[in-house]
Design a protein around this motif. Sequence first.
Motif, PDB file in Angstrom:
ATOM      1  N   ASP A 120       0.802  -1.220   0.000  1.00  9.29           N
ATOM      2  CA  ASP A 120       0.000   0.000   0.000  1.00  9.29           C
ATOM      3  C   ASP A 120       0.842   1.279   0.000  1.00  9.29           C
ATOM      4  O   ASP A 120       0.311   2.376  -0.213  1.00  9.29           O
ATOM      5  N   HIS A 121       2.127   1.141   0.245  1.00 12.67           N
ATOM      6  CA  HIS A 121       2.983   2.325   0.363  1.00 12.67           C
ATOM      7  C   HIS A 121       3.640   2.651  -0.974  1.00 12.67           C
ATOM      8  O   HIS A 121       4.279   1.792  -1.590  1.00 12.67           O
ATOM      9  N   ASP A 122       3.476   3.876  -1.420  1.00  7.65           N
ATOM     10  CA  ASP A 122       4.123   4.355  -2.641  1.00  7.65           C
ATOM     11  C   ASP A 122       5.486   4.922  -2.251  1.00  7.65           C
ATOM     12  O   ASP A 122       5.598   6.061  -1.784  1.00  7.65           O
ATOM     13  N   TYR A 123       6.540   4.131  -2.439  1.00  7.90           N
ATOM     14  CA  TYR A 123       7.868   4.504  -1.957  1.00  7.90           C
ATOM     15  C   TYR A 123       8.434   5.716  -2.690  1.00  7.90           C
ATOM     16  O   TYR A 123       9.296   6.417  -2.155  1.00  7.90           O
ATOM     17  N   GLY A 124       7.989   5.980  -3.898  1.00  8.49           N
ATOM     18  CA  GLY A 124       8.498   7.129  -4.630  1.00  8.49           C
ATOM     19  C   GLY A 124       7.747   8.409  -4.359  1.00  8.49           C
ATOM     20  O   GLY A 124       8.273   9.509  -4.555  1.00  8.49           O
ATOM     21  N   ARG A 125       6.514   8.297  -3.880  1.00  8.60           N
ATOM     22  CA  ARG A 125       5.663   9.482  -3.726  1.00  8.60           C
ATOM     23  C   ARG A 125       5.433   9.863  -2.268  1.00  8.60           C
ATOM     24  O   ARG A 125       5.479  11.038  -1.918  1.00  8.60           O
ATOM     25  N   VAL A 126       5.169   8.878  -1.427  1.00  4.36           N
ATOM     26  CA  VAL A 126       4.912   9.150  -0.009  1.00  4.36           C
ATOM     27  C   VAL A 126       6.259   9.139   0.713  1.00  4.36           C
ATOM     28  O   VAL A 126       6.725   8.108   1.213  1.00  4.36           O
ATOM     29  N   THR A 127       6.885  10.281   0.749  1.00  7.22           N
ATOM     30  CA  THR A 127       8.195  10.430   1.387  1.00  7.22           C
ATOM     31  C   THR A 127       8.307  11.842   1.933  1.00  7.22           C
ATOM     32  O   THR A 127       7.742  12.790   1.360  1.00  7.22           O
ATOM     33  N   PRO A 128       9.000  12.047   3.040  1.00  7.07           N
ATOM     34  CA  PRO A 128       9.072  13.383   3.636  1.00  7.07           C
ATOM     35  C   PRO A 128       9.986  14.322   2.850  1.00  7.07           C
ATOM     36  O   PRO A 128      10.965  13.894   2.233  1.00  7.07           O
TER      37      PRO A 128
END
Length: 376
Positions: A120-128
Motif C-alpha cells: 500500500d505504500h508508494d515509496y516514490g511518492r509518499v516520502t518526507p
Amino acid sequence: MNEYFKISIFTKISPHFSRAAVVRGQVVTPNGMGLIGVRVSTNGANEGFTMTRQDGWFDLMVNGGGPVMLQFGRNPYSPLRLALNVPWNEVMVLSPVKLTDKEVHVQVPELYRPVAMCPDHDYGRVTPIVLAAWQTRYSGTSGLARVSAILAESQVVQEAVTIPGSDIRLMYHSSRAKGFYSTIQLQLTPDSVPDTLIRVHLVISIEGILEEKMFEADPEIKFTYFWDRLNIYRQRVYGVTTATIKVGYEYRTCAMVWDVQTVKVPGHEMVLSDIGGWNLDVQHKYNFHEGILQKGDGSNIYLKYKPLVVTTLMGDGSQRSLECLGLECEGEATRKSLLAPKSLAVAPDGAVYVADHNLIRRIRADGTVTTILKLK
C-alpha cells in the motif's frame, strides 16, 4: 551512589579526545516500562560502564568513529548485545532497547532490520520533504553581505551601518542574538494519501535531544521543529551539526514503513567584535574545530564541506642529480626536481621544509624553493 560505583564509571573510561562520543538511550521491559539498574558497557577493556536511571535512560561515553558493541545485563532478564556504528564527537540516541527473558546473542537497531515490503505504500511518492537552511543564512556571495536585508528563507534580519569617515560597517544579524532558534521544516505527506494509511510518526534526534510526534493520516502534513542550539546537557553547540529525521508511515494492512534522512542544522557562532551585539565587517574569526570561517560581514565560508583539492607543491615529475648544484635546485618549486623526499614540516610563516634524501629544502610561501642544508 557508593564510591566504587563512582570510580567504576569515571576513572576507567579512556576515550580518545578526538573520537569521544556519547551513546544514550532507554532500556525498557517487554511491556515498555523504563528499567532501572541495568548495567550498560562496551566490549572495550578500559571504557567503563554505567547503570540505567529510574526512568531507564542511560548515558555512556565511548570511542566513536567505528563499530561499538554495547552490552546490557540485569537479572532476571537475558543479557543483550547491541551492535552500533557510532560517529565521532556526537551524541547518539538509540531507539528503546527491550530486555526479555529470551536469549538474544547480538541485536541490530530496529531501523536496520529487514522488513517486508508494504504493497500500500508508494515509496516514490509518499516520502518526507526536509529543509534546513544552514548555508543560506549568511549569503556572502549573494550581494547582500554588506547591506540591510531580510533573508526570508532562514528568517534572519540583517542590518548594515556605515561608520562615518571610513569604509568600515557595523553589521547586525538577528540569528546571532540571544533566543534565536534554528529551524527544520518538514512536509510529511503529499497532497493525497492512501486510504489504508492511519498514522504518521515523526522522530527527530539532534545532539542527544529526542523529539517524538504522531499525526493523523492527513494530506500535506507540515511541521516546523525549533531548536535552541543547545545539546541534551544544555551546552552550546557551535558550528554545524547533524539532525536525524525518522518518519514512520503506519498502515492497517502491513508493518510500519520508515524513511530516515539526515540534515545539517546551524548551531551557535563564535563571538567576533561583540559591540553591543554588532560586529565590524572587517573582523573575522576561524572556527578550526568545525572548519568555518566566520566573516564580520555575516557571510560564512564552510571549508569543511568544500571538496578537497590536490595541487602540486613541488616537483616536475623527474629526478634530480645527487649533487643538485646551482639553478637545478633553486627557483620555482613546481619546476624543480626531487630525488627521494622522506618527510615534511610546516613553519609558522607558511614555509614548507622537505627532507629530500641528502638535502633539506625550504619552499617559501611565494612558491620558490631553496636548499638550506646539504648532508654529506
